[in-house]
Design an enzyme around this catalytic site. Structure first.
Site, mmCIF file in Angstrom:
data_model
loop_
_atom_site.group_PDB
_atom_site.id
_atom_site.type_symbol
_atom_site.label_atom_id
_atom_site.label_comp_id
_atom_site.label_asym_id
_atom_site.label_seq_id
_atom_site.Cartn_x
_atom_site.Cartn_y
_atom_site.Cartn_z
ATOM 1 N N TYR A 2 -7.441 5.822 -15.014
ATOM 2 C CA TYR A 2 -8.264 5.763 -14.633
ATOM 3 C C TYR A 2 -9.379 4.042 -13.479
ATOM 4 O O TYR A 2 -9.342 3.601 -14.858
ATOM 5 C CB TYR A 2 -8.950 6.643 -14.821
ATOM 6 C CG TYR A 2 -10.334 7.116 -14.007
ATOM 7 C CD1 TYR A 2 -10.509 7.454 -12.652
ATOM 8 C CD2 TYR A 2 -11.031 6.204 -14.733
ATOM 9 C CE1 TYR A 2 -11.730 7.922 -12.673
ATOM 10 C CE2 TYR A 2 -12.955 6.424 -13.943
ATOM 11 C CZ TYR A 2 -13.428 7.816 -12.453
ATOM 12 O OH TYR A 2 -13.770 7.588 -12.256
ATOM 13 N N CYS A 3 -9.401 4.312 -12.039
ATOM 14 C CA CYS A 3 -9.688 3.156 -12.214
ATOM 15 C C CYS A 3 -9.519 1.710 -12.092
ATOM 16 O O CYS A 3 -8.093 1.549 -11.749
ATOM 17 C CB CYS A 3 -11.247 2.930 -12.355
ATOM 18 S SG CYS A 3 -12.326 1.707 -11.893
ATOM 19 N N THR A 4 -9.964 1.291 -13.528
ATOM 20 C CA THR A 4 -9.715 -0.039 -13.617
ATOM 21 C C THR A 4 -8.338 -0.037 -14.633
ATOM 22 O O THR A 4 -7.708 -0.870 -14.382
ATOM 23 C CB THR A 4 -10.784 -1.129 -13.842
ATOM 24 O OG1 THR A 4 -10.868 -0.569 -15.062
ATOM 25 C CG2 THR A 4 -11.133 -2.266 -12.776
ATOM 26 N N GLY A 62 -6.608 2.466 -13.957
ATOM 27 C CA GLY A 62 -5.105 2.700 -13.373
ATOM 28 C C GLY A 62 -4.398 1.310 -12.655
ATOM 29 O O GLY A 62 -3.089 1.393 -12.372
#
Lengths: 266, 183
Positions: A145-147, A149
């Site tokens: 998820y997000c960074t 990811g």
């Protein structure tokens, strides 16, 4: 002479707002005392400040391949399990997934040299090794998820033999294409100077960047809404949990923040 | 501007000259009277004076950028408020009107401030402000380092050396463990 007419509804709303403002401390918890996270877990593995959380199963039959959630380095993991009725983790557990989640912890000055290499090839790799050993599988599914990811994507490209499925949720892959106001600030920003002087990327600065995206909606309107809904227990509880989660933004290790461009171009 | 720079240079040179002279003049008696960490501090006073003198110039720069930062915010606020005032006459003065006014206010302020944050002038000034603040922080660190040295304590640089050493050691151990596992 003109006659002044006051709308009683407007006056009523104003009086209600004043009452809510005065009574808010009696009706809502102190934000810093609000407890985040609802689903039970064990700390399965720990390395430096990083913890691998293993959530307790909620079904007798489970999906064979474990799911590892690589959470963002910005903010803490609690948003995935902030409320039992809105918990992403609980939802996965109810579907029979064996869920592991990486809590990157709160880096301090000693962690300023941690970069992509350590996050991807040490922490993430050791977590995958641990899960494979414990569950007797060769591969795991990774949701980044997000960074987190970004880290999961880099990991999957470097270690494809260890990843069965990659789910990249809002990953930062081509950040230079960003056209928001944050990218405008970043354009003239001397990251190296900041990291060299302060060590890590301070949370206050990250919070500033998020705040300028919607300063009035996020900085004014939501607090008015909160006071207007002070008698709504569920609304207040959810609001305070999210506020506390936002407030707990950890610093980002300096080396990681400067981003090893070599990794991203691979 | 050039005149301002000459004055700064004059004060800087005067401060450096006298701090050097005083350090040299006092070095003989202080060698006898001040021993240990305090002796160390007196010999390092020159560094503190130099940092403080340099910091003066940066404080002036920082103030200028800070004034510009608040000016940009205030100008945008005034512009947005004017725009709201021009629209307010078209909003009916009733219950729904209050809600509409709130929406118009937030939309206009949001648009105007997004415009500001997206502009080159804001980004340049904001980053110059941060950059000067970091310069000041560096000076403060340098002064603190002198004090730490005088108190016979490790400086920031020395602590960072240990952090880096620890970091490298951890990486070496991790690689050793990994190769041991593979073997």
């Amino acid at each position: 002479m003109s006659e002044n007419k006051f709308n009683p509804k407007i006056i009523g709303d104003f009086l209600n707002f004043s009452r809510n403002f005065t009574e808010a401390p009696m009706k809502a918890s102190v934000p810093h005392e609000v407890k985040l996270g609802s689903t039970q877990f064990d700390v399965a593995y720990k390395e430096d400040k990083m913890r691998l959380l293993h959530f307790k199963p909620l079904t007798s039959k489970q999906v064979r391949t474990p799911l590892l959630i690589s959470y963002a380095v910005v903010n803490r993991y609690h948003i995935f399990d902030i409320d039992p009725k809105k918990s992403w983790v609980k939802n996965l557990l109810e579907q029979g997934f064996d869920v592991y989640l990486i809590d990157w912890g709160t880096p301090s000055k000693i962690d300023k040299f941690l970069g992509f290499d350590e996050y991807v090839n040490r922490y993430l790799d050791n977590c995958v090794d641990f899960i494979c050993d414990e569950t007797n599988v060769d591969k795991v599914s990774i949701q980044g998820y997000c960074t987190g990811g970004t880290l999961a994507t880099v990991y999957s490209s470097l270690h494809p033999e260890r990843v069965k499925n990659l789910i990249a949720t809002a990953p930062v892959i081509d950040g230079w294409k960003d056209t928001t106001v944050v990218s405008n600030i970043a354009k003239y920003f001397d990251v190296d100077k900041l990291v060299d002087t302060v060590g890590n990327m301070p949370p206050e600065f990250i919070y500033f960047c998020f705040s300028i995206l919607k300063p009035f909606e996020q900085g004014v309107e939501k607090y008015i809404k909160f006071l207007n809904n002070i008698d709504n227990e569920k609304y207040v509880d959810s609001f305070l949990k999210i506020e506390k989660w936002l407030d707990e933004t950890p610093p980002i290790p300096g080396e990681l923040f400067t981003v090893d461009k070599g990794y991203l171009s691979r | 501007m050039e005149n301002e720079s000459n004055i700064t240079d004059y004060y800087k040179k005067t401060a450096m000259f006298w701090s050097d002279m005083i350090a040299m003049m006092s070095s003989k008696p202080t060698t006898l009277s001040a021993v240990g960490p305090l002796r160390n501090l007196s010999s390092n006073l020159k560094k503190i004076t130099s940092e403080l003198t340099e910091a003066n110039k940066e404080i002036v720069e920082f103030n200028n950028f800070l004034i510009e930062y608040y000016k940009q915010l205030a100008d945008t606020w005034t512009g947005a408020q004017k725009e709201v005032s021009s629209r307010i006459t078209k909003i009916p003065q009733n219950e729904e009107g209050l809600e509409a006014y709130k929406r118009v206010w937030i939309d206009i302020f949001e648009n105007n401030f997004t415009g500001l944050f997206d502009s080159k002038k804001f980004s340049e000034n904001y980053n110059s402000l941060i950059s000067t603040e970091l310069d000041l922080l560096k000076r403060w660190n340098a002064i603190t380092d002198v004090m730490l040295k005088s108190a016979n304590l490790p400086t920031k640089e020395e602590i960072e050396e240990i952090y880096e050493e620890l970091h490298n050691l951890k990486n070496r151990i991790s690689k050793l463990e990994s190769s041991k596992k593979k073997a």
